[in-house]
Design a protein around this motif. Structure first.
Motif, PDB file in Angstrom:
ATOM      1  N   GLY A 187      75.339 -12.904 -15.420  1.00 40.99           N
ATOM      2  CA  GLY A 187      76.126 -12.413 -16.545  1.00 40.99           C
ATOM      3  C   GLY A 187      76.264 -13.454 -17.638  1.00 40.99           C
ATOM      4  N   LEU A 188      76.520 -14.698 -17.256  1.00 37.64           N
ATOM      5  CA  LEU A 188      76.646 -15.769 -18.251  1.00 37.64           C
ATOM      6  C   LEU A 188      75.335 -16.006 -18.996  1.00 37.64           C
ATOM      7  CD1 LEU A 188      78.784 -18.349 -16.234  1.00 37.64           C
ATOM      8  CD2 LEU A 188      79.535 -16.961 -18.172  1.00 37.64           C
ATOM      9  N   VAL A 189      74.238 -15.990 -18.258  1.00 42.57           N
ATOM     10  CA  VAL A 189      72.937 -16.217 -18.885  1.00 42.57           C
ATOM     11  C   VAL A 189      72.563 -15.056 -19.804  1.00 42.57           C
ATOM     12  CG1 VAL A 189      70.454 -16.459 -18.431  1.00 42.57           C
ATOM     13  CG2 VAL A 189      72.089 -17.778 -17.087  1.00 42.57           C
ATOM     14  N   VAL A 190      72.810 -13.834 -19.368  1.00 43.50           N
ATOM     15  CA  VAL A 190      72.520 -12.676 -20.227  1.00 43.50           C
ATOM     16  C   VAL A 190      73.377 -12.748 -21.488  1.00 43.50           C
ATOM     17  CG1 VAL A 190      72.751 -10.163 -20.405  1.00 43.50           C
ATOM     18  CG2 VAL A 190      71.686 -11.178 -18.388  1.00 43.50           C
ATOM     19  N   TYR A 191      74.650 -13.048 -21.337  1.00 45.44           N
ATOM     20  CA  TYR A 191      75.544 -13.178 -22.497  1.00 45.44           C
ATOM     21  C   TYR A 191      75.034 -14.261 -23.453  1.00 45.44           C
ATOM     22  CZ  TYR A 191      79.710 -14.136 -25.262  1.00 45.44           C
ATOM     23  OH  TYR A 191      80.587 -14.330 -26.298  1.00 45.44           O
ATOM     24  N   GLY A 192      74.679 -15.422 -22.906  1.00 43.92           N
ATOM     25  CA  GLY A 192      74.190 -16.517 -23.744  1.00 43.92           C
ATOM     26  C   GLY A 192      72.850 -16.237 -24.380  1.00 43.92           C
ATOM     27  N   THR A 193      72.040 -15.428 -23.721  1.00 46.24           N
ATOM     28  CA  THR A 193      70.740 -15.073 -24.281  1.00 46.24           C
ATOM     29  C   THR A 193      70.893 -14.047 -25.399  1.00 46.24           C
ATOM     30  OG1 THR A 193      69.720 -15.465 -22.122  1.00 46.24           O
ATOM     31  CG2 THR A 193      68.450 -14.189 -23.701  1.00 46.24           C
ATOM     32  N   GLY A 209      81.023 -25.277 -22.570  1.00 44.70           N
ATOM     33  CA  GLY A 209      81.737 -24.704 -21.435  1.00 44.70           C
ATOM     34  C   GLY A 209      80.904 -23.660 -20.712  1.00 44.70           C
ATOM     35  N   LEU A 210      80.229 -22.810 -21.465  1.00 47.36           N
ATOM     36  CA  LEU A 210      79.362 -21.807 -20.857  1.00 47.36           C
ATOM     37  C   LEU A 210      78.208 -22.475 -20.123  1.00 47.36           C
ATOM     38  CD1 LEU A 210      78.481 -18.383 -21.993  1.00 47.36           C
ATOM     39  CD2 LEU A 210      76.538 -19.857 -21.615  1.00 47.36           C
ATOM     40  N   LEU A 211      77.602 -23.462 -20.752  1.00 49.15           N
ATOM     41  CA  LEU A 211      76.510 -24.185 -20.093  1.00 49.15           C
ATOM     42  C   LEU A 211      77.003 -24.926 -18.859  1.00 49.15           C
ATOM     43  CD1 LEU A 211      74.633 -25.595 -23.221  1.00 49.15           C
ATOM     44  CD2 LEU A 211      73.991 -23.645 -21.813  1.00 49.15           C
ATOM     45  N   GLY A 212      78.191 -25.503 -18.953  1.00 48.63           N
ATOM     46  CA  GLY A 212      78.777 -26.177 -17.793  1.00 48.63           C
ATOM     47  C   GLY A 212      79.054 -25.216 -16.655  1.00 48.63           C
ATOM     48  N   ALA A 213      79.495 -24.010 -17.007  1.00 45.69           N
ATOM     49  CA  ALA A 213      79.745 -22.994 -15.983  1.00 45.69           C
ATOM     50  C   ALA A 213      78.441 -22.588 -15.304  1.00 45.69           C
ATOM     51  CB  ALA A 213      80.429 -21.776 -16.603  1.00 45.69           C
ATOM     52  N   VAL A 214      77.382 -22.416 -16.080  1.00 45.55           N
ATOM     53  CA  VAL A 214      76.083 -22.077 -15.497  1.00 45.55           C
ATOM     54  C   VAL A 214      75.614 -23.188 -14.568  1.00 45.55           C
ATOM     55  CG1 VAL A 214      73.635 -21.680 -16.022  1.00 45.55           C
ATOM     56  CG2 VAL A 214      75.396 -20.523 -17.362  1.00 45.55           C
ATOM     57  N   LEU A 216      70.959 -21.940 -24.521  1.00 44.13           N
ATOM     58  CA  LEU A 216      70.327 -21.644 -23.244  1.00 44.13           C
ATOM     59  C   LEU A 216      68.821 -21.694 -23.409  1.00 44.13           C
ATOM     60  CD1 LEU A 216      72.492 -18.772 -21.779  1.00 44.13           C
ATOM     61  CD2 LEU A 216      71.955 -20.914 -20.668  1.00 44.13           C
ATOM     62  N   PRO A 217      68.115 -22.233 -22.437  1.00 40.07           N
ATOM     63  CA  PRO A 217      66.651 -22.262 -22.551  1.00 40.07           C
ATOM     64  C   PRO A 217      66.075 -20.856 -22.433  1.00 40.07           C
ATOM     65  CG  PRO A 217      67.327 -23.012 -20.398  1.00 40.07           C
ATOM     66  CD  PRO A 217      68.576 -22.837 -21.206  1.00 40.07           C
ATOM     67  N   LYS A 218      64.889 -20.671 -22.985  1.00 39.10           N
ATOM     68  CA  LYS A 218      64.262 -19.351 -22.962  1.00 39.10           C
ATOM     69  C   LYS A 218      63.966 -18.889 -21.543  1.00 39.10           C
ATOM     70  CE  LYS A 218      62.259 -19.881 -27.502  1.00 39.10           C
ATOM     71  NZ  LYS A 218      61.057 -19.937 -28.317  1.00 39.10           N
ATOM     72  N   GLY A 219      63.676 -19.818 -20.655  1.00 34.84           N
ATOM     73  CA  GLY A 219      63.309 -19.441 -19.294  1.00 34.84           C
ATOM     74  C   GLY A 219      64.480 -19.191 -18.363  1.00 34.84           C
ATOM     75  N   ALA A 220      65.704 -19.435 -18.820  1.00 34.78           N
ATOM     76  CA  ALA A 220      66.865 -19.288 -17.933  1.00 34.78           C
ATOM     77  C   ALA A 220      67.036 -17.849 -17.463  1.00 34.78           C
ATOM     78  CB  ALA A 220      68.135 -19.768 -18.634  1.00 34.78           C
ATOM     79  N   LEU A 221      66.812 -16.897 -18.332  1.00 39.27           N
ATOM     80  CA  LEU A 221      66.947 -15.498 -17.938  1.00 39.27           C
ATOM     81  C   LEU A 221      65.905 -15.123 -16.887  1.00 39.27           C
ATOM     82  CD1 LEU A 221      68.413 -12.827 -18.336  1.00 39.27           C
ATOM     83  CD2 LEU A 221      66.786 -12.298 -20.156  1.00 39.27           C
ATOM     84  N   HIS A 222      64.674 -15.568 -17.090  1.00 35.46           N
ATOM     85  CA  HIS A 222      63.622 -15.292 -16.114  1.00 35.46           C
ATOM     86  C   HIS A 222      63.912 -15.997 -14.791  1.00 35.46           C
ATOM     87  CE1 HIS A 222      61.216 -13.277 -19.105  1.00 35.46           C
ATOM     88  NE2 HIS A 222      61.374 -14.318 -19.913  1.00 35.46           N
ATOM     89  N   GLY A 223      64.428 -17.218 -14.870  1.00 32.42           N
ATOM     90  CA  GLY A 223      64.744 -17.964 -13.661  1.00 32.42           C
ATOM     91  C   GLY A 223      65.845 -17.317 -12.840  1.00 32.42           C
ATOM     92  N   ILE A 224      66.918 -16.889 -13.490  1.00 30.60           N
ATOM     93  CA  ILE A 224      68.028 -16.303 -12.744  1.00 30.60           C
ATOM     94  C   ILE A 224      67.656 -14.937 -12.193  1.00 30.60           C
ATOM     95  CG2 ILE A 224      69.241 -15.249 -14.706  1.00 30.60           C
ATOM     96  CD1 ILE A 224      70.804 -16.866 -11.593  1.00 30.60           C
ATOM     97  N   LEU A 225      66.868 -14.173 -12.941  1.00 33.20           N
ATOM     98  CA  LEU A 225      66.432 -12.880 -12.413  1.00 33.20           C
ATOM     99  C   LEU A 225      65.485 -13.059 -11.228  1.00 33.20           C
ATOM    100  CD1 LEU A 225      65.988 -10.805 -15.689  1.00 33.20           C
ATOM    101  CD2 LEU A 225      67.855 -10.706 -14.030  1.00 33.20           C
ATOM    102  N   THR A 226      64.636 -14.077 -11.282  1.00 30.28           N
ATOM    103  CA  THR A 226      63.762 -14.385 -10.146  1.00 30.28           C
ATOM    104  C   THR A 226      64.590 -14.766  -8.931  1.00 30.28           C
ATOM    105  OG1 THR A 226      61.977 -15.115 -11.592  1.00 30.28           O
ATOM    106  CG2 THR A 226      61.922 -15.917  -9.324  1.00 30.28           C
ATOM    107  N   ALA A 227      65.578 -15.628  -9.122  1.00 32.28           N
ATOM    108  CA  ALA A 227      66.429 -16.053  -8.015  1.00 32.28           C
ATOM    109  C   ALA A 227      67.212 -14.882  -7.435  1.00 32.28           C
ATOM    110  CB  ALA A 227      67.383 -17.151  -8.483  1.00 32.28           C
ATOM    111  N   LEU A 228      67.728 -14.022  -8.293  1.00 35.55           N
ATOM    112  CA  LEU A 228      68.525 -12.878  -7.847  1.00 35.55           C
ATOM    113  C   LEU A 228      67.670 -11.880  -7.065  1.00 35.55           C
ATOM    114  CD1 LEU A 228      71.370 -11.589  -8.045  1.00 35.55           C
ATOM    115  CD2 LEU A 228      70.580 -10.441 -10.107  1.00 35.55           C
ATOM    116  N   VAL A 229      66.525 -11.516  -7.606  1.00 40.98           N
ATOM    117  CA  VAL A 229      65.669 -10.525  -6.943  1.00 40.98           C
ATOM    118  C   VAL A 229      65.099 -11.069  -5.634  1.00 40.98           C
ATOM    119  CG1 VAL A 229      63.495  -9.244  -7.162  1.00 40.98           C
ATOM    120  CG2 VAL A 229      65.128  -9.263  -9.049  1.00 40.98           C
ATOM    121  N   THR A 230      64.633 -12.306  -5.640  1.00 41.72           N
ATOM    122  CA  THR A 230      64.068 -12.856  -4.398  1.00 41.72           C
ATOM    123  C   THR A 230      65.144 -13.053  -3.341  1.00 41.72           C
ATOM    124  OG1 THR A 230      64.213 -15.101  -5.295  1.00 41.72           O
ATOM    125  CG2 THR A 230      62.081 -13.967  -5.474  1.00 41.72           C
ATOM    126  N   GLY A 231      66.365 -13.384  -3.751  1.00 41.89           N
ATOM    127  CA  GLY A 231      67.454 -13.497  -2.781  1.00 41.89           C
ATOM    128  C   GLY A 231      67.757 -12.166  -2.113  1.00 41.89           C
TER     129      GLY A 231
END
Length: 115
Positions: free
Chosen positions: A80-86, A95-100, A32-47
């Protein structure tokens, strides 16, 4: 109020783009890229902020609560997937990356196609 809503939408889309683009680029390396956690948290909070702002405002259109609930569940699963992968980078599989990637596309498709 509408300007704030548009700014939040921009940040929301950028968050999803970071998750999608970063994961797509690292698909071959199965990490997983380093920024994926920041990206998903940004998307979640702004949503969540966008829904709260639209619900509280008389100027903005009321959100479709069923659509919001479905998008929230998908976003929480991706989170959850990104946190687990991080936290456990050695457990990241294609498979995990495909699910994300797939769930990111599903979330964007729901946003665009559900009317």
């Amino acid at each position: 109020m509408e300007t704030l809503q548009h700014l939040l939408l921009l940040l929301h889309l950028l968050g999803w783009a970071i998750v999608f683009g970063g994961t797509l680029v690292t698909l071959r390396d199965t990490r997983l890229p380093k920024g994926a956690l920041h990206g998903i948290l940004t998307a979640l909070v702004t949503g969540i902020l966008m829904v709260g702002l639209a619900s509280a405002s008389d100027e903005l259109r009321d959100p479709n609560n069923v659509k919001v609930a479905v998008k929230l569940v998908v976003a929480l699963v991706v989170t959850g997937l990104v946190v687990y992968g991080t936290r456990r980078p050695e457990k990241v599989t294609r498979g995990l990356l495909g699910a994300v990637l797939g769930l990111t596309v599903v979330n964007v498709a729901i946003a665009v196609l559900w009317r």
